[in-house]
Design a protein around this motif. Structure first.
Motif, PDB file in Angstrom:
ATOM      1  N   GLN A 214      -5.487   0.742  19.084  1.00 32.58           N
ATOM      2  CA  GLN A 214      -4.110   0.359  19.447  1.00 32.58           C
ATOM      3  C   GLN A 214      -3.157   0.672  18.308  1.00 32.58           C
ATOM      4  OE1 GLN A 214      -4.983  -3.731  20.349  1.00 32.58           O
ATOM      5  NE2 GLN A 214      -5.098  -3.350  22.555  1.00 32.58           N
ATOM      6  N   LYS A 215      -3.590   0.398  17.080  1.00 34.45           N
ATOM      7  CA  LYS A 215      -2.737   0.710  15.925  1.00 34.45           C
ATOM      8  C   LYS A 215      -2.379   2.186  15.914  1.00 34.45           C
ATOM      9  CE  LYS A 215      -4.713  -2.616  12.777  1.00 34.45           C
ATOM     10  NZ  LYS A 215      -5.451  -2.832  11.556  1.00 34.45           N
ATOM     11  N   GLN A 216      -3.393   3.029  16.128  1.00 34.76           N
ATOM     12  CA  GLN A 216      -3.127   4.458  16.057  1.00 34.76           C
ATOM     13  C   GLN A 216      -2.206   4.895  17.183  1.00 34.76           C
ATOM     14  OE1 GLN A 216      -2.512   6.526  14.068  1.00 34.76           O
ATOM     15  NE2 GLN A 216      -4.420   7.435  13.372  1.00 34.76           N
TER      16      GLN A 216
ATOM     17  N   ASN B 194      -1.107   3.520   8.796  1.00 31.68           N
ATOM     18  CA  ASN B 194       0.080   3.207   8.003  1.00 31.68           C
ATOM     19  C   ASN B 194       1.196   2.584   8.826  1.00 31.68           C
ATOM     20  OD1 ASN B 194      -1.223   4.230   5.809  1.00 31.68           O
ATOM     21  ND2 ASN B 194      -0.175   6.204   5.822  1.00 31.68           N
ATOM     22  N   LEU B 195       0.837   1.668   9.718  1.00 28.65           N
ATOM     23  CA  LEU B 195       1.880   0.929  10.441  1.00 28.65           C
ATOM     24  C   LEU B 195       2.569   0.001   9.452  1.00 28.65           C
ATOM     25  CD1 LEU B 195       0.300  -0.048  13.867  1.00 28.65           C
ATOM     26  CD2 LEU B 195       1.632   1.963  13.234  1.00 28.65           C
ATOM     27  N   PHE B 196       3.857  -0.247   9.701  1.00 33.27           N
ATOM     28  CA  PHE B 196       4.590  -1.159   8.824  1.00 33.27           C
ATOM     29  C   PHE B 196       4.123  -2.583   9.114  1.00 33.27           C
ATOM     30  CE2 PHE B 196       7.786   2.353   9.631  1.00 33.27           C
ATOM     31  CZ  PHE B 196       7.340   3.088   8.550  1.00 33.27           C
TER      32      PHE B 196
ATOM     33  N   PRO C  79       0.821  -1.219   0.000  1.00 34.10           N
ATOM     34  CA  PRO C  79       0.000   0.000   0.000  1.00 34.10           C
ATOM     35  C   PRO C  79       0.859   1.276   0.000  1.00 34.10           C
ATOM     36  CG  PRO C  79      -0.694  -1.513   1.744  1.00 34.10           C
ATOM     37  CD  PRO C  79       0.529  -2.095   1.135  1.00 34.10           C
ATOM     38  N   PRO C  80       0.436   2.318  -0.732  1.00 29.31           N
ATOM     39  CA  PRO C  80       1.240   3.548  -0.842  1.00 29.31           C
ATOM     40  C   PRO C  80       1.477   4.238   0.502  1.00 29.31           C
ATOM     41  CG  PRO C  80      -0.874   3.760  -2.000  1.00 29.31           C
ATOM     42  CD  PRO C  80      -0.766   2.358  -1.565  1.00 29.31           C
ATOM     43  N   GLY C  81       0.574   4.030   1.460  1.00 23.72           N
ATOM     44  CA  GLY C  81       0.748   4.648   2.777  1.00 23.72           C
ATOM     45  C   GLY C  81       2.021   4.198   3.474  1.00 23.72           C
ATOM     46  N   GLN C  82       2.528   3.012   3.115  1.00 20.50           N
ATOM     47  CA  GLN C  82       3.748   2.503   3.746  1.00 20.50           C
ATOM     48  C   GLN C  82       4.939   3.394   3.401  1.00 20.50           C
ATOM     49  OE1 GLN C  82       3.989  -0.646   5.666  1.00 20.50           O
ATOM     50  NE2 GLN C  82       1.836  -0.101   5.807  1.00 20.50           N
TER      51      GLN C  82
END
Lengths: 216, 251
Positions: free
Chosen positions: B146-148, B92-94, A113-116
């Motif tokens: 939690q992700k945020q 946008n977590l890795f 995904p581009p967000g990465q």
């Protein structure tokens, strides 16, 4: 009934061929991996010129039969630089596989995904580091299923180096067949060996895939 | 004399093709100030945030981060971004890294910390957002809230001078927004400078020092929350706030 000495003779030769086949396949896959990943990154993230060049490599190589590439490398290029038939065969296979692997990795890169990339840049990673540490690790995981298919294709394509005299499994089988006058035995055994390695390769890569599956 | 602003934006324009998304925005954010940008969607709030950390280049105008003009040619964008934390609407977590890995990667690959130090620092940042118990989980194993919070910890790990929040709770189920807002509120209390794009009016009212109302790529009105919410000067602001309250009461 096939005499035992013929069977021993058969295995002695085919096992030698097996070593050559595995060696050529590994070299080809490694070269193809290096070419495939680098050209894929260039195509997705490079400037227009480099990207066009990398795409041209893929288009041209995929349009030419692998056996023609083998002949070109062996009959033309090996005249200028010292290359054994084994090495020129393996490199030709790798050069060809790189074009297919490029497609595999390009697709994988595009499905990250581009967000990465945005998030990676936002914490201060350079473009190169973002690709290296964030995008690539994910793309490689996504590429495993298609790559394992390519690995088995390269393994089977390695029979083609037979035409330039490399003593891989098929060549050895032909020799054994001529010497023993047992073609079914010789080629049957060769087929069985391919079946076994392909099976093993697929299983191993499937395991690697399961262990590294990207949870989305 | 006032302190040097952390961020100063001067007449910033941004166009995508023939569409002008930002039409000359100017404002400054003081140290420890929390500024909340509100306004209808599509008015360029997110684009403005992306301009501030150079994920998007303004077509015209200047932006300063402390005493450095970051829009100047030759400014090192990677260095600038290290001083600006960004939290995304979509987290946008890795995906290939654990919560701990997400926070660590910037510390090891950007700041060059040794893995052991990076680990210690990352664990502390996760502690700050209340997630040290989940350090070894992958993003897919975490709830949205939690992700945020991991996303916030990842940004905090770089010791930013200012934090940008791009609709940090908009992708969350309503019952999960509270935990994220609580972390943001705590940051504000600790003195973090923050620019927040949000539709959370409760948060804006309580935490913001200043609200900026934007519409159609322009700042319509700005002021302290009580002033802006109770006596908006412009008809457009009144209309927007009315729509929000109607929406909230219809829920």
């Amino acid at each position: 009934m096939v005499p035992l000495d013929k069977i021993i003779f058969l295995f002695e030769y085919l096992l030698q061929g097996l070593g050559v086949t595995i060696g050529a396949t590994l070299i080809a896959l490694a070269l193809g991996f290096a070419l495939g990943t680098s050209t894929a990154v260039i195509r997705v993230y490079g400037n227009r010129f480099a990207s066009t060049l990398a795409a041209a490599y893929g288009t041209i190589v995929r349009a030419v039969p692998v056996i023609v590439i083998i002949f070109i490398l062996f009959l033309v290029i090996a005249r200028f630089i010292d290359l054994s038939p084994f090495l020129s065969g393996a490199l030709a296979l790798g050069f060809a596989s790189g074009a297919y692997q490029s497609e595999i990795f390009r697709g994988a890169l595009l499905s990250v995904p581009p967000g990465q990339m945005k998030a990676a840049r936002a914490i201060g990673l350079s473009r190169f580091k973002a690709i290296r540490f964030i995008i690539m690790p994910q793309a490689l995981r996504l590429a495993i299923p298609a790559w394992s298919n390519e690995a088995t294709l390269v393994l089977k394509d390695s029979t083609l180096v037979y035409v330039i005299g490399v003593p891989e499994i098929l060549r050895q089988a032909q020799y054994v067949s001529a010497r023993t006058l047992q073609p079914f035995l010789a080629y049957g055994a060769a087929a069985a060996i391919y079946l076994v390695i392909t099976f093993l390769v697929t299983r191993v890569l499937h395991m690697v895939e399961r262990r590294n599956r990207l949870m989305l | 004399m006032r302190d040097l602003p952390i961020v100063r934006i001067e007449n910033v324009h941004k166009s995508f093709g023939s569409v002008e998304v930002l039409k000359g925005i100017s404002f400054a954010v003081q140290p420890q100030e929390v500024v909340v940008l509100i306004g209808p969607s599509g008015t360029g709030k997110s684009t403005l945030l992306q301009c501030i950390n150079l994920l998007t280049r303004p077509t015209q105008g200047k932006i300063w981060l402390e005493d450095q003009e970051i829009t100047a040619p030759g400014a090192d964008a990677d260095k600038v971004r290290q001083r600006i934390g960004m939290v995304f609407q979509e987290f946008n977590l890795f995906n290939h890294l654990t919560a701990l890995g997400n926070v660590m990667v910037g510390l090891t690959k950007v700041q060059g910390l040794k893995p052991a130090e990076a680990r210690k620092k990352a664990l502390w940042e996760l502690e700050r957002v209340g997630l040290s118990a989940h350090a070894d989980k992958y993003p897919a194993q975490l709830s949205g809230g939690q992700k945020q919070r991991v996303g916030i910890a990842r940004a905090l790990g770089m010791d930013p001078h200012v934090m940008l929040f791009d609709e940090p709770t908009s992708a969350l189920d309503p019952e999960l927004t509270g935990e994220v807002l609580a972390v943001m509120q705590k940051l504000a209390r600790e003195g973090m400078t923050m620019i927040v794009v949000s539709h959370e009016m409760g948060f804006a009212r309580e935490v913001a020092k200043r609200i900026i109302f934007m519409e159609d790529g322009d700042i319509v009105e700005q002021g302290p929350p009580q002033q802006l919410f109770t006596q908006p000067q412009h008809e457009r602001t009144r209309r927007f706030l009315r729509r929000l309250t109607d929406f909230a009461s219809s829920e």
